[in-house]
Scaffold this motif. Structure first.
Motif, PDB file in Angstrom:
ATOM      1  N   MET A 192       0.839  -1.212   0.000  1.00  0.00           N
ATOM      2  CA  MET A 192       0.000   0.000   0.000  1.00  0.00           C
ATOM      3  C   MET A 192       0.870   1.257   0.000  1.00  0.00           C
ATOM      4  O   MET A 192       0.534   2.243  -0.652  1.00  0.00           O
ATOM      5  CB  MET A 192      -0.920   0.003   1.227  1.00  0.00           C
ATOM      6  N   ALA A 193       1.975   1.200   0.713  1.00  0.00           N
ATOM      7  CA  ALA A 193       2.867   2.354   0.778  1.00  0.00           C
ATOM      8  C   ALA A 193       3.578   2.592  -0.547  1.00  0.00           C
ATOM      9  O   ALA A 193       4.063   3.695  -0.802  1.00  0.00           O
ATOM     10  CB  ALA A 193       3.891   2.151   1.899  1.00  0.00           C
ATOM     11  N   ARG A 194       3.653   1.568  -1.381  1.00  0.00           N
ATOM     12  CA  ARG A 194       4.369   1.678  -2.658  1.00  0.00           C
ATOM     13  C   ARG A 194       3.468   2.019  -3.842  1.00  0.00           C
ATOM     14  O   ARG A 194       3.957   2.350  -4.915  1.00  0.00           O
ATOM     15  CB  ARG A 194       5.082   0.359  -2.969  1.00  0.00           C
ATOM     16  N   VAL A 195       2.159   1.926  -3.681  1.00  0.00           N
ATOM     17  CA  VAL A 195       1.241   2.089  -4.802  1.00  0.00           C
ATOM     18  C   VAL A 195       1.433   3.426  -5.515  1.00  0.00           C
ATOM     19  O   VAL A 195       1.465   3.477  -6.750  1.00  0.00           O
ATOM     20  CB  VAL A 195      -0.223   1.895  -4.357  1.00  0.00           C
ATOM     21  N   ALA A 196       1.577   4.502  -4.776  1.00  0.00           N
ATOM     22  CA  ALA A 196       1.752   5.817  -5.417  1.00  0.00           C
ATOM     23  C   ALA A 196       3.007   5.833  -6.300  1.00  0.00           C
ATOM     24  O   ALA A 196       2.974   6.343  -7.418  1.00  0.00           O
ATOM     25  CB  ALA A 196       1.835   6.912  -4.369  1.00  0.00           C
ATOM     26  N   GLY A 197       4.088   5.253  -5.820  1.00  0.00           N
ATOM     27  CA  GLY A 197       5.314   5.196  -6.615  1.00  0.00           C
ATOM     28  C   GLY A 197       5.169   4.322  -7.841  1.00  0.00           C
ATOM     29  O   GLY A 197       5.648   4.662  -8.922  1.00  0.00           O
ATOM     30  N   TRP A 198       4.492   3.193  -7.670  1.00  0.00           N
ATOM     31  CA  TRP A 198       4.267   2.311  -8.819  1.00  0.00           C
ATOM     32  C   TRP A 198       3.420   3.029  -9.866  1.00  0.00           C
ATOM     33  O   TRP A 198       3.692   2.924 -11.066  1.00  0.00           O
ATOM     34  CB  TRP A 198       3.591   1.023  -8.371  1.00  0.00           C
TER      35      TRP A 198
END
Length: 106
Positions: A65-71
């Protein structure tokens, strides 16, 4: 409660997680001394997840969830430049390994 102080040292006011902090600091010290490696933010995220009492079975979900924006940002960048961004590494591990069903794993 503070987990990381301003000077970067970890502590726990309630001392509930003192053993985890001691293990974390020992791992950090060994990796720096023996491999010359410093931990990245994900190393400390695991400690923070314990501190926040997030169940271990949710660690991967919270991490993702913490990585979704970066992905999403990478995807937008790839579409904008009309090219795929590929990592420079190649997987060299085993292929086609059979795994037992989740219920049978420990």
């Amino acid at each position: 409660k503070e987990v990381v102080s301003r000077d970067g040292t970890m502590y726990d006011r309630g001392r509930k997680f003192a053993h985890i902090f001691a293990i974390t600091e020992a791992i950090e010290r060994v990796m720096l001394d023996e491999k010359g490696l410093r931990p990245n933010v994900d190393f400390y995220a695991a400690v923070l997840f314990h501190y926040l009492e997030i169940p271990p079975y949710l660690f991967v979900t919270v991490f993702a969830m913490a990585r979704v924006a970066g992905w999403c940002a990478h995807t937008i960048e790839q579409y904008g430049e009309n090219k795929l961004i590929r990592p420079l590494s190649t997987y060299v591990g085993p292929i086609d390994i059979e795994l037992p069903p989740l219920k049978e794993r420990q």
